[in-house]
Enzyme design. Structure first.
Site, PDB file in Angstrom:
ATOM      1  N   ASP A 125      -5.815  -0.494  -3.134  1.00  0.00           N
ATOM      2  CA  ASP A 125      -6.127  -1.159  -2.889  1.00  0.00           C
ATOM      3  C   ASP A 125      -7.572  -2.025  -2.734  1.00  0.00           C
ATOM      4  O   ASP A 125      -7.297  -1.931  -1.661  1.00  0.00           O
ATOM      5  CB  ASP A 125      -5.196  -2.677  -3.672  1.00  0.00           C
ATOM      6  CG  ASP A 125      -5.489  -3.501  -2.401  1.00  0.00           C
ATOM      7  OD1 ASP A 125      -4.595  -3.445  -1.222  1.00  0.00           O
ATOM      8  OD2 ASP A 125      -5.243  -4.412  -2.829  1.00  0.00           O
ATOM      9  N   GLU A 129       3.854   4.320   5.762  1.00  0.00           N
ATOM     10  CA  GLU A 129       2.288   3.244   6.078  1.00  0.00           C
ATOM     11  C   GLU A 129       1.272   4.363   4.783  1.00  0.00           C
ATOM     12  O   GLU A 129       1.353   5.587   4.668  1.00  0.00           O
ATOM     13  CB  GLU A 129       1.294   3.361   7.039  1.00  0.00           C
ATOM     14  CG  GLU A 129       1.854   2.000   7.341  1.00  0.00           C
ATOM     15  CD  GLU A 129       1.261   0.787   6.989  1.00  0.00           C
ATOM     16  OE1 GLU A 129       0.936   0.832   5.826  1.00  0.00           O
ATOM     17  OE2 GLU A 129       1.500   0.070   7.226  1.00  0.00           O
ATOM     18  N   ASP A 130       0.327   3.414   4.531  1.00  0.00           N
ATOM     19  CA  ASP A 130      -0.473   4.396   3.023  1.00  0.00           C
ATOM     20  C   ASP A 130      -1.669   4.666   4.342  1.00  0.00           C
ATOM     21  O   ASP A 130      -1.955   6.166   4.372  1.00  0.00           O
ATOM     22  CB  ASP A 130      -1.254   3.162   2.656  1.00  0.00           C
ATOM     23  CG  ASP A 130      -1.837   2.021   3.045  1.00  0.00           C
ATOM     24  OD1 ASP A 130      -1.044   1.448   4.414  1.00  0.00           O
ATOM     25  OD2 ASP A 130      -2.162   1.311   1.896  1.00  0.00           O
ATOM     26  N   THR A 148      -1.818  -3.523  12.493  1.00  0.00           N
ATOM     27  CA  THR A 148      -0.407  -3.776  11.798  1.00  0.00           C
ATOM     28  C   THR A 148       1.007  -2.741  12.475  1.00  0.00           C
ATOM     29  O   THR A 148       2.413  -3.798  11.978  1.00  0.00           O
ATOM     30  CB  THR A 148      -0.407  -3.882  10.450  1.00  0.00           C
ATOM     31  OG1 THR A 148      -1.707  -4.258   9.544  1.00  0.00           O
ATOM     32  CG2 THR A 148       1.199  -3.689   9.206  1.00  0.00           C
ATOM     33  N   ASP A 185      -5.890   2.102  10.496  1.00  0.00           N
ATOM     34  CA  ASP A 185      -6.485   1.593  10.495  1.00  0.00           C
ATOM     35  C   ASP A 185      -6.796   1.397  12.215  1.00  0.00           C
ATOM     36  O   ASP A 185      -7.467   2.039  13.225  1.00  0.00           O
ATOM     37  CB  ASP A 185      -7.320   0.140   9.797  1.00  0.00           C
ATOM     38  CG  ASP A 185      -8.777   0.244   9.117  1.00  0.00           C
ATOM     39  OD1 ASP A 185      -9.703   0.805   9.919  1.00  0.00           O
ATOM     40  OD2 ASP A 185      -8.999   0.297   7.937  1.00  0.00           O
ATOM     41  N   THR A 186      -6.831   0.151  12.174  1.00  0.00           N
ATOM     42  CA  THR A 186      -6.925  -0.590  13.984  1.00  0.00           C
ATOM     43  C   THR A 186      -5.628  -0.086  14.708  1.00  0.00           C
ATOM     44  O   THR A 186      -5.761  -0.036  16.170  1.00  0.00           O
ATOM     45  CB  THR A 186      -7.035  -1.791  14.011  1.00  0.00           C
ATOM     46  OG1 THR A 186      -5.542  -2.573  13.259  1.00  0.00           O
ATOM     47  CG2 THR A 186      -8.130  -2.822  13.630  1.00  0.00           C
ATOM     48  N   GLY A 187      -4.639  -0.065  13.594  1.00  0.00           N
ATOM     49  CA  GLY A 187      -3.574   0.220  14.362  1.00  0.00           C
ATOM     50  C   GLY A 187      -2.608  -1.009  14.687  1.00  0.00           C
ATOM     51  O   GLY A 187      -0.962  -0.730  15.043  1.00  0.00           O
ATOM     52  N   ARG A 214      -4.685   0.692  -7.522  1.00  0.00           N
ATOM     53  CA  ARG A 214      -3.464   0.828  -7.104  1.00  0.00           C
ATOM     54  C   ARG A 214      -2.709   2.263  -7.176  1.00  0.00           C
ATOM     55  O   ARG A 214      -1.685   3.516  -6.992  1.00  0.00           O
ATOM     56  CB  ARG A 214      -1.926   0.210  -6.540  1.00  0.00           C
ATOM     57  CG  ARG A 214      -3.000  -1.147  -5.196  1.00  0.00           C
ATOM     58  CD  ARG A 214      -1.296  -1.847  -4.920  1.00  0.00           C
ATOM     59  NE  ARG A 214      -2.046  -3.446  -4.580  1.00  0.00           N
ATOM     60  CZ  ARG A 214      -2.251  -2.891  -3.806  1.00  0.00           C
ATOM     61  NH1 ARG A 214      -1.784  -1.967  -2.500  1.00  0.00           N
ATOM     62  NH2 ARG A 214      -1.792  -4.462  -2.942  1.00  0.00           N
ATOM     63  N   GLY A 240       0.435  -0.935  -0.085  1.00  0.00           N
ATOM     64  CA  GLY A 240       0.232  -0.070   0.359  1.00  0.00           C
ATOM     65  C   GLY A 240       0.883   1.624   0.093  1.00  0.00           C
ATOM     66  O   GLY A 240       0.058   2.093  -0.782  1.00  0.00           O
TER      67      GLY A 240
HETATM   68  P1  IMP Z   1      -3.978  -1.912  10.486  1.00  0.00           P
HETATM   69  O1  IMP Z   1      -4.559  -0.692  10.962  1.00  0.00           O
HETATM   70  O2  IMP Z   1      -3.734  -3.064  10.990  1.00  0.00           O
HETATM   71  O3  IMP Z   1      -5.872  -1.710  10.908  1.00  0.00           O
HETATM   72  O4  IMP Z   1      -4.330  -2.467   8.653  1.00  0.00           O
HETATM   73  C1  IMP Z   1      -4.247  -0.594   7.786  1.00  0.00           C
HETATM   74  C2  IMP Z   1      -3.948  -1.776   6.423  1.00  0.00           C
HETATM   75  O5  IMP Z   1      -5.255  -2.187   6.247  1.00  0.00           O
HETATM   76  C3  IMP Z   1      -3.439  -0.498   5.514  1.00  0.00           C
HETATM   77  O6  IMP Z   1      -1.881  -1.059   5.750  1.00  0.00           O
HETATM   78  C4  IMP Z   1      -4.517  -0.849   4.681  1.00  0.00           C
HETATM   79  O7  IMP Z   1      -3.099  -2.317   3.476  1.00  0.00           O
HETATM   80  C5  IMP Z   1      -4.795  -1.885   4.664  1.00  0.00           C
HETATM   81  N1  IMP Z   1      -6.150  -1.196   4.867  1.00  0.00           N
HETATM   82  C6  IMP Z   1      -7.825  -0.070   5.783  1.00  0.00           C
HETATM   83  N2  IMP Z   1      -8.388   0.929   5.458  1.00  0.00           N
HETATM   84  C7  IMP Z   1      -8.458   0.609   3.504  1.00  0.00           C
HETATM   85  C8  IMP Z   1      -8.781   1.403   2.617  1.00  0.00           C
HETATM   86  O8  IMP Z   1      -9.872   1.622   2.634  1.00  0.00           O
HETATM   87  N3  IMP Z   1      -8.155   1.246   1.408  1.00  0.00           N
HETATM   88  C9  IMP Z   1      -7.276   0.307   0.913  1.00  0.00           C
HETATM   89  N4  IMP Z   1      -6.765  -0.398   2.109  1.00  0.00           N
HETATM   90  C10 IMP Z   1      -6.749  -0.265   3.544  1.00  0.00           C
HETATM   91 MG    MG Z   2      -1.188  -1.036   4.224  1.00  0.00          MG
END
Ligand code: IMP
Ligand code: MG
Length: 183
Positions: A167, A107-108, A115, A111-113, A173, A53
């Site tokens: 994506d 990071e792109d 990763t 979300d939950t944080g 992408r 991403g």
């Molecule tokens: P998290 O913060 O661990 O929940 O994961 C975040 C990851 O989920 C990002 O790095 C993206 O790869 C993927 N992701 C979360 N939201 C989106 C979205 O709206 N579009 C595309 N990918 C997303």
């Molecule tokens: Mg990502």
């Protein structure tokens, strides 16, 4: 070389509504790069882009810096077997030596944080002098892990976004802007 006609519309203007256009993204990337360049003058900066991403953002951000930086990438995947897919593992690790370096994870979208939380722990074991977090997009409403960003591009709400690296099933992408999928 002759190309076959596209079987789909490109760019898919009817299905993607622009949320952040190219100019807006470029301006914000330049602002973030200026802040990072100021903060890291005289430091051993290693930028780590999280694939896939963040590939576009990492490239543009690194090119907008006015200071030297090592640029590297790591790739992660989520354990498919985990019921909630919260477990992640590194499938391609950085080659750069992080010992004593000032690491900036790129990071792109957060979300939950979870990763990023995992990656901070992983890279933290490799002896960096400091570690900071930069994400182009932040969705703070869905945060589960206690992850504080040092550099944020834009805050977004709970809607699925594509483009500029993001994506949907590996497509979109390479859109130069960020948009919402109107399926
Ligand atoms: P998290 O913060 O661990 O929940 O994961 C975040 C990851 O989920 C990002 O790095 C993206 O790869 C993927 N992701 C979360 N939201 C989106 C979205 O709206 N579009 C595309 N990918 C997303
Ligand atoms: Mg990502």
């Amino acid at each position: 070389m002759s190309l076959l006609p596209l079987a789909f519309e490109w760019p898919p203007a009817t299905t993607v509504e622009v949320v952040f256009d190219e100019a807006r993204i470029r301006n914000r990337v330049d602002e973030l790069a200026a802040a990072i360049s100021t903060d890291y003058v005289g430091h051993d900066l290693v930028m780590i882009g999280i694939l896939k991403g963040a590939y576009v953002f990492t490239c543009d951000l690194s090119r907008a810096l006015s200071i030297p930086a090592v640029v590297d990438f790591a790739s992660i995947s989520r354990y498919r077997r985990a019921p909630d897919q919260r477990e992640v593992r590194i499938t391609h690790n950085v080659e750069a030596d992080l010992q004593g370096k000032d690491v900036l994870l790129v990071e792109d979208i957060i979300d939950t944080g979870l990763t990023l939380h995992y990656l901070v722990q992983e890279f933290g074991r490799r002896g960096p002098q400091s570690m900071a977090l930069c994400s182009l997009l932040d969705r703070p409403d869905l945060r589960l892990a206690d992850t504080q960003l040092d550099y944020t591009g834009f805050e977004v709400s709970d809607e699925f976004l594509v483009g500029y690296g993001l994506d949907f099933r590996e497509q979109y992408r390479n859109l130069p802007y960020i948009g919402r999928l109107a399926l």
